[in-house]
Write a protein that holds these residues in place. Structure first.
Motif, short mmCIF file in Angstrom:
data_model
loop_
_atom_site.label_atom_id
_atom_site.label_comp_id
_atom_site.label_asym_id
_atom_site.label_seq_id
_atom_site.Cartn_x
_atom_site.Cartn_y
_atom_site.Cartn_z
N ALA A 1 13.52 31.79 37.53
CA ALA A 1 14.01 30.41 37.70
C ALA A 1 12.89 29.42 37.43
CB ALA A 1 14.55 30.21 39.12
N ALA A 2 11.68 29.76 37.84
CA ALA A 2 10.53 28.88 37.62
C ALA A 2 10.25 28.72 36.13
CB ALA A 2 9.30 29.42 38.34
N GLN A 3 10.32 29.85 35.40
CA GLN A 3 10.10 29.78 33.95
C GLN A 3 11.18 28.96 33.27
OE1 GLN A 3 9.76 33.99 33.11
NE2 GLN A 3 7.58 33.79 32.65
N GLU A 4 12.41 29.12 33.71
CA GLU A 4 13.53 28.38 33.13
C GLU A 4 13.37 26.89 33.40
OE1 GLU A 4 16.38 28.25 30.54
OE2 GLU A 4 15.54 30.16 31.19
N ALA A 5 13.00 26.55 34.63
CA ALA A 5 12.81 25.14 35.00
C ALA A 5 11.65 24.54 34.22
CB ALA A 5 12.56 25.02 36.50
N PHE A 6 10.60 25.32 34.02
CA PHE A 6 9.44 24.85 33.26
C PHE A 6 9.81 24.62 31.80
CE2 PHE A 6 5.41 25.78 30.91
CZ PHE A 6 4.72 24.65 31.32
N LYS A 7 10.63 25.54 31.26
CA LYS A 7 11.07 25.42 29.87
C LYS A 7 11.91 24.15 29.68
CE LYS A 7 13.54 28.80 27.70
NZ LYS A 7 13.81 30.14 27.19
N THR A 8 12.66 23.77 30.70
CA THR A 8 13.47 22.55 30.64
C THR A 8 12.59 21.31 30.79
OG1 THR A 8 15.25 23.77 31.71
CG2 THR A 8 15.47 21.39 31.64
N ALA A 9 11.59 21.39 31.65
CA ALA A 9 10.75 20.23 31.95
C ALA A 9 9.75 19.92 30.83
CB ALA A 9 10.00 20.46 33.25
N GLN A 10 9.30 20.96 30.14
CA GLN A 10 8.25 20.79 29.14
C GLN A 10 8.57 19.75 28.06
OE1 GLN A 10 7.00 24.63 27.83
NE2 GLN A 10 4.97 23.95 27.27
N PRO A 11 9.72 19.81 27.39
CA PRO A 11 9.99 18.80 26.37
C PRO A 11 10.16 17.39 26.95
CG PRO A 11 11.79 20.41 26.49
CD PRO A 11 10.72 20.86 27.42
N LEU A 12 10.64 17.31 28.19
CA LEU A 12 10.77 15.99 28.81
C LEU A 12 9.40 15.38 29.09
CD1 LEU A 12 13.67 16.80 31.26
CD2 LEU A 12 13.77 15.27 29.31
N LEU A 13 8.46 16.21 29.53
CA LEU A 13 7.09 15.75 29.75
C LEU A 13 6.48 15.26 28.43
CD1 LEU A 13 5.92 18.57 32.15
CD2 LEU A 13 5.86 16.16 32.70
N ASP A 14 6.69 16.04 27.37
CA ASP A 14 6.14 15.67 26.07
C ASP A 14 6.74 14.38 25.54
OD1 ASP A 14 4.46 17.88 26.02
OD2 ASP A 14 5.95 19.15 25.03
N SER A 15 8.05 14.21 25.71
CA SER A 15 8.68 12.99 25.21
C SER A 15 8.23 11.77 26.01
CB SER A 15 10.20 13.11 25.21
OG SER A 15 10.71 13.08 26.53
N ALA A 16 7.92 11.97 27.30
CA ALA A 16 7.41 10.86 28.11
C ALA A 16 6.05 10.40 27.59
CB ALA A 16 7.32 11.28 29.57
N VAL A 17 5.26 11.34 27.08
CA VAL A 17 3.96 10.98 26.49
C VAL A 17 4.19 10.13 25.25
CG1 VAL A 17 1.93 11.87 25.30
CG2 VAL A 17 2.72 12.95 27.40
#
Length: 87
Positions: free
Chosen positions: A46-62
């Motif tokens: 679940a942690a890996q799945e949540a991280f995979k979802t969060a990663q592109p959102l973090l990048d787009s915020a940059v």
């Protein structure tokens, strides 16, 4: 308060942009917290799945200038390290 028409418009635009940026910042922080919650629950998948979802959102915020590049890189690195340490 702004006096000229141009400065009144600028004030309106700034307020609109501030609200939009606050919304994006809040959304990204929520996804960050979801990853931390999955890590604390001890569910690595679940942690890996949540991280995979969060990663592109973090990048787009940059890219949108919401967070600095280094802050997001540091955050992703720490999350990934915590997930890998769950083994």
């Amino acid at each position: 308060m702004a006096n000229s028409a141009g400065s009144r418009k600028r004030a309106r635009q700034a307020e609109k942009r501030r609200k939009h940026n606050a919304s994006l910042r809040s959304m990204v922080r929520t996804y960050f917290k979801k990853v931390l919650k999955a890590i604390s629950s001890g569910d690595k998948a679940a942690a890996q799945e949540a991280f995979k979802t969060a990663q592109p959102l973090l990048d787009s915020a940059v890219n949108k200038g919401i967070f600095s590049k280094n802050k997001v890189a540091r955050t992703k690195s720490r999350l990934n390290a915590k997930i890998k340490a769950m083994a």
